[in-house]
Design a protein around this motif. Structure first.
Motif, mmCIF file in Angstrom:
data_model
loop_
_atom_site.group_PDB
_atom_site.id
_atom_site.type_symbol
_atom_site.label_atom_id
_atom_site.label_comp_id
_atom_site.label_asym_id
_atom_site.label_seq_id
_atom_site.Cartn_x
_atom_site.Cartn_y
_atom_site.Cartn_z
ATOM 1 N N LEU A 371 17.800 -5.985 7.023
ATOM 2 C CA LEU A 371 17.301 -4.638 7.246
ATOM 3 C C LEU A 371 16.181 -4.304 6.258
ATOM 4 C CD1 LEU A 371 18.118 -2.233 9.162
ATOM 5 C CD2 LEU A 371 19.338 -1.295 7.177
ATOM 6 N N HIS A 372 15.105 -3.682 6.753
ATOM 7 C CA HIS A 372 13.978 -3.286 5.918
ATOM 8 C C HIS A 372 13.619 -1.832 6.205
ATOM 9 C CE1 HIS A 372 12.934 -7.487 4.791
ATOM 10 N NE2 HIS A 372 13.379 -7.764 6.014
ATOM 11 N N SER A 373 13.106 -1.161 5.195
ATOM 12 C CA SER A 373 12.641 0.208 5.370
ATOM 13 C C SER A 373 11.225 0.206 5.943
ATOM 14 C CB SER A 373 12.631 0.949 4.030
ATOM 15 O OG SER A 373 12.126 2.260 4.189
ATOM 16 N N ARG A 374 10.977 1.119 6.881
ATOM 17 C CA ARG A 374 9.609 1.305 7.395
ATOM 18 C C ARG A 374 8.813 2.257 6.502
ATOM 19 N NH1 ARG A 374 8.555 -0.860 12.368
ATOM 20 N NH2 ARG A 374 10.344 -1.412 13.666
ATOM 21 N N ILE A 375 9.484 2.993 5.659
ATOM 22 C CA ILE A 375 8.816 3.791 4.635
ATOM 23 C C ILE A 375 8.792 2.942 3.377
ATOM 24 C CG2 ILE A 375 8.945 5.875 3.214
ATOM 25 C CD1 ILE A 375 10.176 7.301 5.609
ATOM 26 N N LYS A 376 7.604 2.672 2.858
ATOM 27 C CA LYS A 376 7.436 1.688 1.787
ATOM 28 C C LYS A 376 6.658 2.281 0.620
ATOM 29 C CE LYS A 376 7.238 -2.089 5.163
ATOM 30 N NZ LYS A 376 8.381 -2.871 4.679
ATOM 31 N N GLY A 377 6.908 1.737 -0.562
ATOM 32 C CA GLY A 377 6.126 2.157 -1.720
ATOM 33 C C GLY A 377 4.653 1.869 -1.495
ATOM 34 N N MET A 378 4.379 0.647 -1.089
ATOM 35 C CA MET A 378 3.030 0.237 -0.721
ATOM 36 C C MET A 378 3.091 -0.471 0.621
ATOM 37 S SD MET A 378 1.634 -1.254 -4.364
ATOM 38 C CE MET A 378 -0.028 -1.515 -3.742
ATOM 39 N N MET A 379 1.992 -0.430 1.354
ATOM 40 C CA MET A 379 1.936 -1.097 2.641
ATOM 41 C C MET A 379 2.188 -2.593 2.500
ATOM 42 S SD MET A 379 1.391 0.825 5.253
ATOM 43 C CE MET A 379 0.676 2.364 5.838
ATOM 44 N N THR A 380 2.762 -3.187 3.534
ATOM 45 C CA THR A 380 2.878 -4.635 3.591
ATOM 46 C C THR A 380 1.494 -5.243 3.399
ATOM 47 O OG1 THR A 380 4.708 -4.421 5.144
ATOM 48 C CG2 THR A 380 3.619 -6.573 5.032
ATOM 49 N N TYR A 381 1.425 -6.329 2.639
ATOM 50 C CA TYR A 381 0.138 -6.977 2.372
ATOM 51 C C TYR A 381 -0.564 -7.304 3.694
ATOM 52 C CZ TYR A 381 -3.298 -10.386 0.769
ATOM 53 O OH TYR A 381 -4.469 -11.061 0.520
ATOM 54 N N GLY A 382 -1.799 -6.856 3.820
ATOM 55 C CA GLY A 382 -2.577 -7.137 5.024
ATOM 56 C C GLY A 382 -2.427 -6.108 6.126
ATOM 57 N N ALA A 383 -1.548 -5.119 5.948
ATOM 58 C CA ALA A 383 -1.347 -4.109 6.994
ATOM 59 C C ALA A 383 -2.610 -3.272 7.192
ATOM 60 C CB ALA A 383 -0.180 -3.196 6.636
ATOM 61 N N THR A 384 -2.855 -2.906 8.426
ATOM 62 C CA THR A 384 -4.032 -2.119 8.784
ATOM 63 C C THR A 384 -3.728 -0.629 8.657
ATOM 64 O OG1 THR A 384 -4.710 -3.814 10.362
ATOM 65 C CG2 THR A 384 -5.689 -1.636 10.623
ATOM 66 N N ILE A 385 -4.621 0.112 8.034
ATOM 67 C CA ILE A 385 -4.434 1.558 7.936
ATOM 68 C C ILE A 385 -5.018 2.203 9.191
ATOM 69 C CG2 ILE A 385 -4.867 3.641 6.601
ATOM 70 C CD1 ILE A 385 -3.114 1.470 5.227
#
Length: 442
Positions: A371-385
């Motif tokens: 299980l992973h949170s979709r609310i994150k401290g920082m975006m997943t590396y490489g994620a598009t804003i």
């Protein structure tokens, strides 16, 4: 009057695609309007064509010209927005995404990119010599303006749709007509709404009031909300949306949509493209309450925001603690595309009484069952804003909704952690501390 010109331009699909040359860029298909006969004919030309770039998006049916050339030596697919099929092709290096803000697409075609040939599916010609674009208006008129050659494949089952402007092409602007007979339209079933989707939708529904103007994105949660609206006591709703789906028909049939409070296109349902079941296509056919427009009208924030109480509901993949939203990639791996999400996030906030909602489940489970949170401290590396943090208004999970407008970073972190899954809140607080966006209180 126009039938003589029509007959002169009627050719077989194989004859029509001879106009396509090596190195050409071809505007080809969008969602429910893949020109099947032209697709098959192009596949038959594979061995004599090289470096042909096809453009389109949201493909929901197989395409022969792409399946016959898995190495991409002859045809390259360039997508304005990835559907499920295109997503797999991108992962295999067989297709490429074109970053866009959807409201700007017609301008890209007019000013920035090369278009040699337009090959699209249309409704039968009317008595005035016009072919309706039917379920996809979007950007076709702009592409036709710049193309060297225009091919239309006539589908007798394509609904002729009323519009505002740029929703049809005249026979005088067409070079080749290919008669396709009755070919039907591909069915895109509504995404099934989960219990989680309904929980999220229940936080949004109270924010919608009588006379509101609705835009829904695609997916289980917007579909759940559409059904809830149809079953609610709301009245006199309007529709101004990018994609028209079955949920809007449900709302109309339930008597919730009149459009009489709209400032623009009063009494009419405005859309750029449609995909769904036969119920939707039947609803569109010659319906004067529907107006198909190019996407630089439907999605332009200045235009859409002129409707009061514009309510925009869209989905996301992850949100970081400062409020940045990713709705198009898992890390660097493309999932869909930006589409018109940012257009409507901006439009809804600038509408009088309008509200924008970014909705997502609080967690996801990976292929290993973790299980992973979709609310994150920082975006997943490489994620598009997809949506920058100043543009985002409401964020909603199954644990609640928060309005981020005007909040400093520490209050944003606090608000977003409050709607994260409880199992991840302590670790998110620790991440917020490390990022210097957590304020210690007395």
């Amino acid at each position: 009057m126009y039938m003589e010109e029509y007959r002169k331009k009627c050719v077989s699909a194989d004859e029509a695609v001879k106009v396509i040359r090596n190195g050409d860029w071809v505007e080809f298909a969008w969602a429910a309007t893949v020109p099947g006969l032209l697709d098959d004919a192009l596949a038959r030309r594979k061995d004599e064509l090289f470096d042909v770039n096809l453009r389109g998006g949201v493909i929901i049916t197989p395409m022969a010209c792409l399946e016959c050339d898995p190495a991409g030596e002859h045809f390259t697919w360039n997508s304005w927005h990835l559907g499920g099929r295109e997503r797999k092709m991108v992962q295999k290096g067989q297709a490429y995404y074109i970053p866009l803000k959807y409201s700007e697409l017609p301008r890209y075609l007019r000013e920035n990119v090369k278009t040699d040939v337009v090959a699209i599916q249309v409704a039968p010609m009317d008595a005035h010599g016009y072919f309706s674009f039917g379920v996809t208006v979007s950007h076709y008129a702009a592409a036709i303006e710049k193309a060297r050659a225009v091919i239309v494949e006539v589908n007798e089952d394509m609904p002729s749709v009323h519009g505002g402007y740029d929703h049809a092409v005249h026979i005088s602007k067409v070079d080749y007509v290919v008669e396709g007979g009755h070919r039907g339209l591909p069915i895109l079933p509504s995404a099934a709404a989960s219990d989680l989707d309904r929980q999220i939708a229940e936080y949004v529904l109270p924010e919608i009031t009588d006379g509101a103007c609705i835009q829904l994105g695609i997916g289980g949660m917007p579909n759940a909300l559409g059904k809830m609206i149809a079953e609610s006591n709301l009245k006199d709703l309007g529709v101004h949306t990018e994609m028209l789906v079955d949920g809007f028909v449900d709302m109309v049939e339930a008597g919730k949509v009149t459009g009489m409070c709209k400032k623009l296109d009063r009494g009419r349902i405005v859309y750029a493209f449609a995909a769904g079941t036969q119920k939707l296509y039947d609803f569109l056919r010659n319906n004067p309450s529907v107006a198909g427009y190019p996407v630089d009208y439907t999605n332009h924030p200045f235009i859409a925001s002129q409707n009061d109480q514009l309510i925009s509901i869209n989905s996301a993949l992850e949100v970081d603690l400062t409020g940045q939203v990713c709705s198009e990639s898992a890390g660097p791996s493309m999932i869909s595309g930006a589409g018109g999400q940012l257009d409507f996030v901006e439009a809804a906030y600038n509408s009088k009484g309008g509200k924008s909602f970014i909705c997502l489940p609080s967690t996801y489970t990976d292929k290993n069952g973790q299980l992973h949170s979709r609310i994150k401290g920082m975006m997943t590396y490489g994620a598009t804003i997809t949506d920058t943090r100043p543009t985002v208004q409401y964020v909603v999970t199954e644990y609640g909704k928060v309005n981020l407008k005007g909040l400093p970073t520490w209050q944003r972190a606090e608000a977003l952690i409050s709607i994260a899954h409880p199992d991840f809140r302590e670790s998110l607080i620790e991440e917020a501390k490390q990022l210097k966006i957590w304020r210690k209180k007395a």
